[in-house]
Write an enzyme that holds these catalytic residues in place. Sequence first.
Site, short mmCIF file in Angstrom:
data_model
loop_
_atom_site.label_atom_id
_atom_site.label_comp_id
_atom_site.label_asym_id
_atom_site.label_seq_id
_atom_site.Cartn_x
_atom_site.Cartn_y
_atom_site.Cartn_z
N VAL A 33 0.67 -1.30 0.11
CA VAL A 33 -0.04 0.17 -0.09
C VAL A 33 0.81 1.18 -0.15
O VAL A 33 0.42 2.02 -0.72
CB VAL A 33 -1.03 0.06 1.40
CG1 VAL A 33 -1.69 1.30 1.14
CG2 VAL A 33 -1.95 -1.17 1.19
N ASP A 34 1.79 1.36 0.74
CA ASP A 34 2.90 2.45 0.86
C ASP A 34 3.34 2.75 -0.38
O ASP A 34 3.57 3.91 -0.84
CB ASP A 34 3.94 1.92 1.90
CG ASP A 34 5.11 3.10 2.68
OD1 ASP A 34 4.16 4.13 2.38
OD2 ASP A 34 5.53 3.12 3.35
N1 AR6 Z 1 -5.07 -1.10 -2.40
C1 AR6 Z 1 -5.52 -1.79 -1.21
N2 AR6 Z 1 -4.78 -2.95 -0.57
C2 AR6 Z 1 -3.53 -3.22 -1.18
C3 AR6 Z 1 -2.80 -2.33 -2.12
C4 AR6 Z 1 -3.61 -1.57 -2.79
N3 AR6 Z 1 -3.07 -0.91 -3.87
N4 AR6 Z 1 -1.47 -3.10 -2.12
C5 AR6 Z 1 -1.61 -4.16 -1.28
N5 AR6 Z 1 -2.70 -4.09 -0.61
P1 AR6 Z 1 1.21 -3.99 2.92
P2 AR6 Z 1 1.88 -4.18 5.86
C6 AR6 Z 1 -3.01 -5.13 0.52
O1 AR6 Z 1 2.28 -5.00 2.70
O2 AR6 Z 1 1.58 -5.81 5.86
C7 AR6 Z 1 5.48 -1.65 3.36
O3 AR6 Z 1 6.63 -1.72 2.61
C8 AR6 Z 1 -2.22 -6.25 0.64
O4 AR6 Z 1 -2.58 -7.45 -0.42
O5 AR6 Z 1 0.75 -2.94 2.16
O6 AR6 Z 1 1.06 -3.29 6.90
C9 AR6 Z 1 5.39 -0.66 4.32
O7 AR6 Z 1 6.54 0.40 4.00
C10 AR6 Z 1 -2.41 -6.59 2.30
O8 AR6 Z 1 -3.62 -7.37 2.33
O9 AR6 Z 1 1.12 -3.48 4.58
C11 AR6 Z 1 5.95 -1.64 5.63
O10 AR6 Z 1 7.19 -1.72 5.51
C12 AR6 Z 1 -2.61 -5.07 2.83
O11 AR6 Z 1 -3.04 -4.36 1.73
C13 AR6 Z 1 5.07 -2.68 5.19
O12 AR6 Z 1 4.99 -2.71 3.66
C14 AR6 Z 1 -1.53 -4.58 3.58
O13 AR6 Z 1 -0.11 -4.96 2.93
C15 AR6 Z 1 3.83 -2.65 5.85
O14 AR6 Z 1 3.32 -3.85 5.69
#
Ligand code: AR6
Length: 175
Positions: A33-34
Amino acid sequence: MTNITLVRGDITEQEVDAVVNAANSSLLGGGGVDGAVHRRGGPEILAACRELRAGHYGRGLAAGAAVATTAGRLPARWVIHTVGPVFSAEEDRSATLASCYRESLRVADELGARTVAFPAISTGIYRWPMADAADIALRTVATTPTEVTEARFVLFDEKAYDTFRAALPGGPAGG
Ligand code: AR6
């Protein structure tokens, strides 16, 4: 009362007052997401994060805390950055995960944001099992007093969407 809605999609496309970013403590970007938030939102968001780091957040943002910046080019007014806990099988970190949602809603109230889009915090790179994360997320948002009228969970794939739907209070029929 907050209306909880679920949609399958990309959080960077949501037309809401505030989009919650699953950030890391550095506030300087990452994957998931980030990565998408910074890519789609443009350099203004990173510039705002750097300012936070140069000011009150010199040590970064703690897990469970939240802070807002501009949303840059996203179709939202603000991004609320929060840092989820890395999942651990040895240590129960669910209070920290719940705090992400509570603190994001608190910051949303401070901003005057009424519609807020949440990702499934910690369920990607931080490896939190989706069903448990969905339970914590929905329970916390449903029980936090807030002026936010819509809390929209934006789930990236069908499986995440179905898991959240099953975890809705009242069961899958509620979605
Ligand atoms: N829209 C909605 N959901 C999403 C998207 C999107 N564009 N992209 C991914 N997801 P994550 P975390 C989902 O990894 O676990 C980063 O490097 C994904 O499938 O984004 O909190 C940060 O900088 C998953 O179910 O966040 C931190 O280092 C959910 O969003 C670390 O990742 C969260 O996945 C944070 O990890």
